[in-house]
Enzyme design. Structure first.
Site, PDB file in Angstrom:
ATOM      1  N   THR A  31     -15.445   2.087 -13.994  1.00 36.66           N
ATOM      2  CA  THR A  31     -15.515   0.986 -13.031  1.00 36.66           C
ATOM      3  C   THR A  31     -16.026  -0.259 -13.733  1.00 36.66           C
ATOM      4  O   THR A  31     -16.884  -0.178 -14.616  1.00 36.66           O
ATOM      5  CB  THR A  31     -16.380   1.330 -11.792  1.00 36.66           C
ATOM      6  N   SER A  32     -15.472  -1.419 -13.327  1.00 33.51           N
ATOM      7  CA  SER A  32     -15.861  -2.669 -13.983  1.00 33.51           C
ATOM      8  C   SER A  32     -17.200  -3.164 -13.465  1.00 33.51           C
ATOM      9  O   SER A  32     -17.770  -4.106 -14.014  1.00 33.51           O
ATOM     10  CB  SER A  32     -14.788  -3.727 -13.758  1.00 33.51           C
TER      11      SER A  32
ATOM     12  N   HIS B 283     -14.346   3.243  -0.479  1.00 29.49           N
ATOM     13  CA  HIS B 283     -13.365   2.209  -0.125  1.00 29.49           C
ATOM     14  C   HIS B 283     -12.176   2.779   0.648  1.00 29.49           C
ATOM     15  O   HIS B 283     -11.098   2.194   0.652  1.00 29.49           O
ATOM     16  CB  HIS B 283     -12.890   1.479  -1.382  1.00 29.49           C
TER      17      HIS B 283
ATOM     18  N   GLN C 127     -14.832   4.990  -5.692  1.00 34.58           N
ATOM     19  CA  GLN C 127     -14.297   3.761  -5.100  1.00 34.58           C
ATOM     20  C   GLN C 127     -12.778   3.881  -4.966  1.00 34.58           C
ATOM     21  O   GLN C 127     -12.132   2.976  -4.460  1.00 34.58           O
ATOM     22  CB  GLN C 127     -14.619   2.568  -6.002  1.00 34.58           C
ATOM     23  N   ASN C 128     -12.227   4.989  -5.458  1.00 27.82           N
ATOM     24  CA  ASN C 128     -10.767   5.115  -5.478  1.00 27.82           C
ATOM     25  C   ASN C 128     -10.239   5.574  -4.131  1.00 27.82           C
ATOM     26  O   ASN C 128     -10.879   6.346  -3.422  1.00 27.82           O
ATOM     27  CB  ASN C 128     -10.344   6.092  -6.572  1.00 27.82           C
ATOM     28  N   VAL C 129      -9.021   5.096  -3.829  1.00 25.82           N
ATOM     29  CA  VAL C 129      -8.399   5.445  -2.546  1.00 25.82           C
ATOM     30  C   VAL C 129      -7.381   6.564  -2.736  1.00 25.82           C
ATOM     31  O   VAL C 129      -6.637   6.892  -1.814  1.00 25.82           O
ATOM     32  CB  VAL C 129      -7.764   4.188  -1.893  1.00 25.82           C
TER      33      VAL C 129
ATOM     34  N   CYS D 100      -2.206   2.830  21.539  1.00 27.47           N
ATOM     35  CA  CYS D 100      -2.211   1.498  22.151  1.00 27.47           C
ATOM     36  C   CYS D 100      -1.043   0.618  21.730  1.00 27.47           C
ATOM     37  O   CYS D 100      -0.894  -0.498  22.219  1.00 27.47           O
ATOM     38  CB  CYS D 100      -3.533   0.781  21.858  1.00 27.47           C
TER      39      CYS D 100
ATOM     40  N   PRO E  36     -14.032   2.802 -21.865  1.00 26.63           N
ATOM     41  CA  PRO E  36     -13.613   2.384 -23.213  1.00 26.63           C
ATOM     42  C   PRO E  36     -14.011   0.942 -23.536  1.00 26.63           C
ATOM     43  O   PRO E  36     -14.008   0.542 -24.702  1.00 26.63           O
ATOM     44  CB  PRO E  36     -12.087   2.533 -23.183  1.00 26.63           C
TER      45      PRO E  36
ATOM     46  N   TYR F 292       0.828  -1.215   0.000  1.00 30.39           N
ATOM     47  CA  TYR F 292       0.000   0.000   0.000  1.00 30.39           C
ATOM     48  C   TYR F 292       0.861   1.263   0.000  1.00 30.39           C
ATOM     49  O   TYR F 292       0.473   2.260  -0.600  1.00 30.39           O
ATOM     50  CB  TYR F 292      -0.992  -0.006   1.178  1.00 30.39           C
TER      51      TYR F 292
HETATM   52  P1  OAD Z   1     -11.456  -2.174 -12.114  1.00 32.56           P
HETATM   53  O1  OAD Z   1      -9.984  -2.298 -12.351  1.00 32.56           O
HETATM   54  O2  OAD Z   1     -12.203  -3.392 -11.763  1.00 32.56           O
HETATM   55  O3  OAD Z   1     -12.144  -1.576 -13.420  1.00 32.56           O
HETATM   56  C1  OAD Z   1     -11.583  -0.482 -14.077  1.00 32.56           C
HETATM   57  C2  OAD Z   1     -12.534  -0.100 -15.199  1.00 32.56           C
HETATM   58  O4  OAD Z   1     -12.045   1.097 -15.776  1.00 32.56           O
HETATM   59  C3  OAD Z   1     -12.636  -1.134 -16.330  1.00 32.56           C
HETATM   60  O5  OAD Z   1     -13.999  -1.333 -16.660  1.00 32.56           O
HETATM   61  C4  OAD Z   1     -11.882  -0.463 -17.498  1.00 32.56           C
HETATM   62  O6  OAD Z   1     -12.427  -0.813 -18.750  1.00 32.56           O
HETATM   63  C5  OAD Z   1     -12.104   0.986 -17.187  1.00 32.56           C
HETATM   64  N1  OAD Z   1     -11.058   1.895 -17.700  1.00 32.56           N
HETATM   65  C6  OAD Z   1      -9.753   1.637 -17.954  1.00 32.56           C
HETATM   66  N2  OAD Z   1      -9.109   2.730 -18.376  1.00 32.56           N
HETATM   67  C7  OAD Z   1     -10.048   3.725 -18.399  1.00 32.56           C
HETATM   68  C8  OAD Z   1     -10.008   5.114 -18.738  1.00 32.56           C
HETATM   69  N3  OAD Z   1      -8.875   5.707 -19.136  1.00 32.56           N
HETATM   70  N4  OAD Z   1     -11.155   5.831 -18.648  1.00 32.56           N
HETATM   71  C9  OAD Z   1     -12.321   5.248 -18.236  1.00 32.56           C
HETATM   72  N5  OAD Z   1     -12.409   3.938 -17.892  1.00 32.56           N
HETATM   73  C10 OAD Z   1     -11.292   3.195 -17.977  1.00 32.56           C
HETATM   74  O7  OAD Z   1     -11.639  -1.020 -11.023  1.00 32.56           O
HETATM   75  P2  OAD Z   1     -12.901  -0.703 -10.096  1.00 32.56           P
HETATM   76  O8  OAD Z   1     -14.168  -0.999 -10.809  1.00 32.56           O
HETATM   77  O9  OAD Z   1     -12.690   0.645  -9.538  1.00 32.56           O
HETATM   78  O10 OAD Z   1     -11.643  -2.365  -4.102  1.00 32.56           O
HETATM   79  O11 OAD Z   1     -12.690  -1.772  -8.957  1.00 32.56           O
HETATM   80  C11 OAD Z   1     -13.603  -1.788  -7.892  1.00 32.56           C
HETATM   81  C12 OAD Z   1     -12.869  -2.167  -6.609  1.00 32.56           C
HETATM   82  O12 OAD Z   1     -12.163  -3.406  -6.791  1.00 32.56           O
HETATM   83  C13 OAD Z   1     -11.776  -1.205  -6.189  1.00 32.56           C
HETATM   84  O13 OAD Z   1     -12.272  -0.106  -5.467  1.00 32.56           O
HETATM   85  C14 OAD Z   1     -10.921  -2.060  -5.321  1.00 32.56           C
HETATM   86  C15 OAD Z   1     -10.843  -3.292  -6.179  1.00 32.56           C
HETATM   87  O14 OAD Z   1     -10.547  -4.478  -5.528  1.00 32.56           O
HETATM   88  C16 OAD Z   1     -11.119  -2.104  -2.935  1.00 32.56           C
HETATM   89  O15 OAD Z   1     -10.016  -1.604  -2.793  1.00 32.56           O
HETATM   90  C17 OAD Z   1     -12.029  -2.475  -1.808  1.00 32.56           C
HETATM   91 ZN    ZN Z   2      -4.324   1.688  18.717  1.00 34.93          ZN
END
Ligand code: OAD
Ligand code: ZN
Length: 257
Positions: A203-204, A128, A110-112, A165, A229, A76
């Site tokens: 987001t996927s 998240h 969902q981004n950190v 702690c 995309p 991380y």
């Molecule tokens: P993913 O990596 O699962 O999905 C990323 C999405 O972004 C995909 O659908 C890609 O097609 C799309 N993508 C890629 N490049 C792009 C761009 N330039 N512009 C627009 N879209 C683009 O990521 P998340 O859906 O965010 O959880 O994943 C969800 C969660 O899974 C995250 O928050 C994380 C992970 O495990 C935790 O950390 C709890």
């Molecule tokens: Zn503590």
């Protein structure tokens, strides 16, 4: 409906101008693809995604941290250093500018990372968690984030100890098997139920409960838009699927409004 060619995108984007300008509340819901063009790796993209190279169970669960805290903490911190070097892209900047133009725009991410905030968007909910908010794994007390230091990819780094702690400090993110912070969930569902336009970016749609939010918005009558995309399993739920990247499409929406 999918809009992929230049002509389709132009006409779809111009037809969004009116609903956006008259919306009382617009929500932009972002995932890792939002920050991809800033150089922050996504999770599930086939070649560049983190989960194509790492096993989530080894890094993103409470059990993983209990078993090997230095491996998890180092991973991380490596990602935190990438985020600190990254800059908001044209998509983050367009969202911040849209928030200035429209009466009420909020971001649920969902981004950190903090790229929305650094672009100037104020109203951001992190579902998240947040890399810069580590906390004690025992008493939950917030800990100051360490100065950014060089951690090689995959290199372990010992987590600091809690000032209160003495427990191990853990990353401030939500792991698999953990609940999203209650206040963030409540706000997100409330916004989903009351917004007029919902725009999902990068987001996927595979991680729940976050992936359910667009459907909630649609169920309560919002116009729904997806920017990606690629296809996602949830394409069918959206009124508009704009096929393109965050940095390509969002500035065009800003110009149209
Ligand atoms: P993913 O990596 O699962 O999905 C990323 C999405 O972004 C995909 O659908 C890609 O097609 C799309 N993508 C890629 N490049 C792009 C761009 N330039 N512009 C627009 N879209 C683009 O990521 P998340 O859906 O965010 O959880 O994943 C969800 C969660 O899974 C995250 O928050 C994380 C992970 O495990 C935790 O950390 C709890
Ligand atoms: Zn503590």
């Amino acid at each position: 409906m999918r809009y992929a060619t230049e002509a389709e995108l132009t006409s779809a984007i111009s037809s969004l101008a009116e609903p956006l300008s008259r919306a009382r509340h617009v929500v932009v819901f972002t995932g890792a693809g939002m920050s991809a063009e800033s150089g922050v790796p996504t999770f599930r993209d086939a070649l560049s995604g983190l989960w194509s190279r790492y096993n989530p169970e080894d890094l993103a669960t409470p059990e993983a941290f209990a078993q090997d805290p230095a491996l998890v903490w180092g991973w991380y911190e490596w990602r935190r250093a990438i985020v600190h070097q990254a800059r908001p892209n044209a998509g983050h900047i367009a969202i911040a500018a849209l928030a200035q133009k429209l009466p009420n725009l909020s971001v649920i991410t969902q981004n950190v990372d903090d790229l929305h905030e650094r672009a100037g968007t104020e109203n951001v909910v992190h579902l998240h968690g947040y890399l810069d908010a580590p906390r004690c794994s025992v008493c939950q007390e917030l800990a100051p984030p360490p100065e950014i230091y060089e951690v090689g990819e995959g290199a372990p780094a010992d987590p600091p100890s809690c000032g209160k702690c003495g427990g191990l400090v853990r990353p401030g993110v939500v792991w698999f098997g953990e609940a999203i912070p209650e206040a963030a969930v409540k706000t997100a569902y409330d916004w989903a139920a009351h917004c007029d336009v919902w725009i999902t970016v990068g987001t996927s749609g595979k991680v729940y409960p976050a992936a359910e939010l667009p459907q909630v918005a649609q169920g309560f009558g919002a116009l729904t838009v997806q920017i990606n995309p690629e296809s996602t399993p949830l394409d069918y739920q959206y009124d508009y699927c704009l096929v393109g990247t965050a940095a390509e499409i969002l500035p065009r929406i800003l110009l149209a409004v």
